[in-house]
Design a protein around this motif. Sequence first.
Motif, PDB file in Angstrom:
ATOM      1  N   ASP A 193       0.848  -1.189   0.000  1.00  0.00           N
ATOM      2  CA  ASP A 193       0.000   0.000   0.000  1.00  0.00           C
ATOM      3  C   ASP A 193       0.882   1.237   0.000  1.00  0.00           C
ATOM      4  O   ASP A 193       1.828   1.337   0.792  1.00  0.00           O
ATOM      5  CB  ASP A 193      -0.904   0.017   1.231  1.00  0.00           C
ATOM      6  CG  ASP A 193      -1.985  -1.049   1.172  1.00  0.00           C
ATOM      7  OD1 ASP A 193      -2.437  -1.370   0.056  1.00  0.00           O
ATOM      8  OD2 ASP A 193      -2.369  -1.558   2.241  1.00  0.00           O
ATOM      9  N   ARG A 194       0.561   2.183  -0.877  1.00  0.00           N
ATOM     10  CA  ARG A 194       1.377   3.387  -1.010  1.00  0.00           C
ATOM     11  C   ARG A 194       0.464   4.575  -1.318  1.00  0.00           C
ATOM     12  O   ARG A 194      -0.119   4.661  -2.410  1.00  0.00           O
ATOM     13  CB  ARG A 194       2.401   3.189  -2.131  1.00  0.00           C
ATOM     14  CG  ARG A 194       3.402   4.314  -2.302  1.00  0.00           C
ATOM     15  CD  ARG A 194       4.366   3.950  -3.422  1.00  0.00           C
ATOM     16  NE  ARG A 194       5.230   5.053  -3.784  1.00  0.00           N
ATOM     17  CZ  ARG A 194       5.964   5.105  -4.901  1.00  0.00           C
ATOM     18  NH1 ARG A 194       5.916   4.088  -5.754  1.00  0.00           N
ATOM     19  NH2 ARG A 194       6.728   6.144  -5.168  1.00  0.00           N
ATOM     20  N   LEU A 195       0.318   5.474  -0.348  1.00  0.00           N
ATOM     21  CA  LEU A 195      -0.518   6.654  -0.511  1.00  0.00           C
ATOM     22  C   LEU A 195       0.342   7.909  -0.560  1.00  0.00           C
ATOM     23  O   LEU A 195       1.254   8.074   0.253  1.00  0.00           O
ATOM     24  CB  LEU A 195      -1.516   6.774   0.647  1.00  0.00           C
ATOM     25  CG  LEU A 195      -2.533   5.643   0.816  1.00  0.00           C
ATOM     26  CD1 LEU A 195      -3.511   5.989   1.934  1.00  0.00           C
ATOM     27  CD2 LEU A 195      -3.272   5.354  -0.478  1.00  0.00           C
ATOM     28  N   ARG A 196       0.028   8.764  -1.524  1.00  0.00           N
ATOM     29  CA  ARG A 196       0.754  10.024  -1.680  1.00  0.00           C
ATOM     30  C   ARG A 196      -0.199  11.191  -1.429  1.00  0.00           C
ATOM     31  O   ARG A 196      -1.330  11.195  -1.904  1.00  0.00           O
ATOM     32  CB  ARG A 196       1.338  10.142  -3.095  1.00  0.00           C
ATOM     33  CG  ARG A 196       2.085  11.459  -3.343  1.00  0.00           C
ATOM     34  CD  ARG A 196       2.538  11.563  -4.788  1.00  0.00           C
ATOM     35  NE  ARG A 196       1.406  11.646  -5.702  1.00  0.00           N
ATOM     36  CZ  ARG A 196       1.514  11.637  -7.030  1.00  0.00           C
ATOM     37  NH1 ARG A 196       2.706  11.510  -7.594  1.00  0.00           N
ATOM     38  NH2 ARG A 196       0.433  11.708  -7.792  1.00  0.00           N
ATOM     39  N   TYR A 197       0.315  12.179  -0.702  1.00  0.00           N
ATOM     40  CA  TYR A 197      -0.429  13.417  -0.455  1.00  0.00           C
ATOM     41  C   TYR A 197       0.351  14.560  -1.098  1.00  0.00           C
ATOM     42  O   TYR A 197       1.526  14.781  -0.768  1.00  0.00           O
ATOM     43  CB  TYR A 197      -0.572  13.687   1.029  1.00  0.00           C
ATOM     44  CG  TYR A 197      -1.405  12.695   1.804  1.00  0.00           C
ATOM     45  CD1 TYR A 197      -2.681  13.033   2.258  1.00  0.00           C
ATOM     46  CD2 TYR A 197      -0.905  11.428   2.121  1.00  0.00           C
ATOM     47  CE1 TYR A 197      -3.437  12.129   3.006  1.00  0.00           C
ATOM     48  CE2 TYR A 197      -1.655  10.526   2.867  1.00  0.00           C
ATOM     49  CZ  TYR A 197      -2.919  10.883   3.300  1.00  0.00           C
ATOM     50  OH  TYR A 197      -3.659   9.985   4.037  1.00  0.00           O
ATOM     51  N   THR A 198      -0.289  15.307  -1.981  1.00  0.00           N
ATOM     52  CA  THR A 198       0.360  16.419  -2.673  1.00  0.00           C
ATOM     53  C   THR A 198      -0.364  17.710  -2.333  1.00  0.00           C
ATOM     54  O   THR A 198      -1.602  17.781  -2.411  1.00  0.00           O
ATOM     55  CB  THR A 198       0.337  16.212  -4.198  1.00  0.00           C
ATOM     56  OG1 THR A 198       0.903  14.935  -4.513  1.00  0.00           O
ATOM     57  CG2 THR A 198       1.142  17.300  -4.898  1.00  0.00           C
ATOM     58  N   LEU A 199       0.383  18.745  -1.975  1.00  0.00           N
ATOM     59  CA  LEU A 199      -0.207  20.026  -1.610  1.00  0.00           C
ATOM     60  C   LEU A 199      -0.651  20.768  -2.859  1.00  0.00           C
ATOM     61  O   LEU A 199       0.156  21.068  -3.747  1.00  0.00           O
ATOM     62  CB  LEU A 199       0.803  20.863  -0.825  1.00  0.00           C
ATOM     63  CG  LEU A 199       0.291  22.174  -0.234  1.00  0.00           C
ATOM     64  CD1 LEU A 199      -0.814  21.916   0.783  1.00  0.00           C
ATOM     65  CD2 LEU A 199       1.440  22.955   0.405  1.00  0.00           C
ATOM     66  N   ALA A 200      -1.937  21.078  -2.952  1.00  0.00           N
ATOM     67  CA  ALA A 200      -2.495  21.777  -4.108  1.00  0.00           C
ATOM     68  C   ALA A 200      -2.348  23.284  -3.928  1.00  0.00           C
ATOM     69  O   ALA A 200      -2.028  23.784  -2.847  1.00  0.00           O
ATOM     70  CB  ALA A 200      -3.965  21.403  -4.288  1.00  0.00           C
ATOM     71  N   ALA A 201      -2.620  24.014  -5.007  1.00  0.00           N
ATOM     72  CA  ALA A 201      -2.468  25.469  -4.994  1.00  0.00           C
ATOM     73  C   ALA A 201      -3.404  26.136  -3.993  1.00  0.00           C
ATOM     74  O   ALA A 201      -3.102  27.215  -3.472  1.00  0.00           O
ATOM     75  CB  ALA A 201      -2.703  26.026  -6.392  1.00  0.00           C
ATOM     76  N   ASP A 202      -4.533  25.503  -3.708  1.00  0.00           N
ATOM     77  CA  ASP A 202      -5.499  26.094  -2.782  1.00  0.00           C
ATOM     78  C   ASP A 202      -5.218  25.725  -1.327  1.00  0.00           C
ATOM     79  O   ASP A 202      -5.999  26.038  -0.427  1.00  0.00           O
ATOM     80  CB  ASP A 202      -6.922  25.683  -3.153  1.00  0.00           C
ATOM     81  CG  ASP A 202      -7.143  24.171  -3.105  1.00  0.00           C
ATOM     82  OD1 ASP A 202      -6.208  23.440  -2.711  1.00  0.00           O
ATOM     83  OD2 ASP A 202      -8.247  23.728  -3.472  1.00  0.00           O
TER      84      ASP A 202
END
Length: 212
Positions: A193-202
Amino acid sequence: MTSIADLRKSYERAELDESASHADPLQQFDQWLKEAIASEVPEPNAMTLATVASNLRPSTRIVLIKGYDAEGITWFTNYDSRKGKELAGNPFAALQFHWVELERVVRIEGIVEKVSAEESDAYFKTRPLDSRIGAWASPQSEVISGRGVLVANAAKYAAQFLLQPPRPPHWGGYRLKPDNWQFWQGRKSRLHDRLRYTLAADGRWQRDRLAP
């Protein structure tokens, strides 16, 4: 003799499902770090710090996390060390926690900044006396002729400062402000299992599942 290529392990301790994970990566990290501490894994606060020099050569070392909140991940070190010089030239870095016993990895990327002098002073005062003297005694990352240099420096600064060594001007904290998190949980048959969290512009976090 066993070949290193033949070493195998089946990962079957836990799982990481979107429905059971936090929408905020900081909350997910907080949960996993607390579980690592409660499980008494060796040095759950140890993390690999990766930096890149001006010649584009990467380097890594182990440092200890000393704080984390919505502002980022904090550690303390010598500003004149190799990592300090590399961060001065390129403030982007990566961190990695590997809790082997829990079959978990956390990867964090972002930009690094120095914490305030007040924050560095406050933490420095909490360190054991030997560690505070050591911050003065070690010209970190520089070539020295032998261990005797460190011993002599420690004796010199111990005599100079007695029980109240001030924080050296070359020593203090850094804070990595994450824009990318990854949480890896080992699973059977290498289907991890591999989850990625990416910070969006908002300012919100986008969560995605990545193939292992």
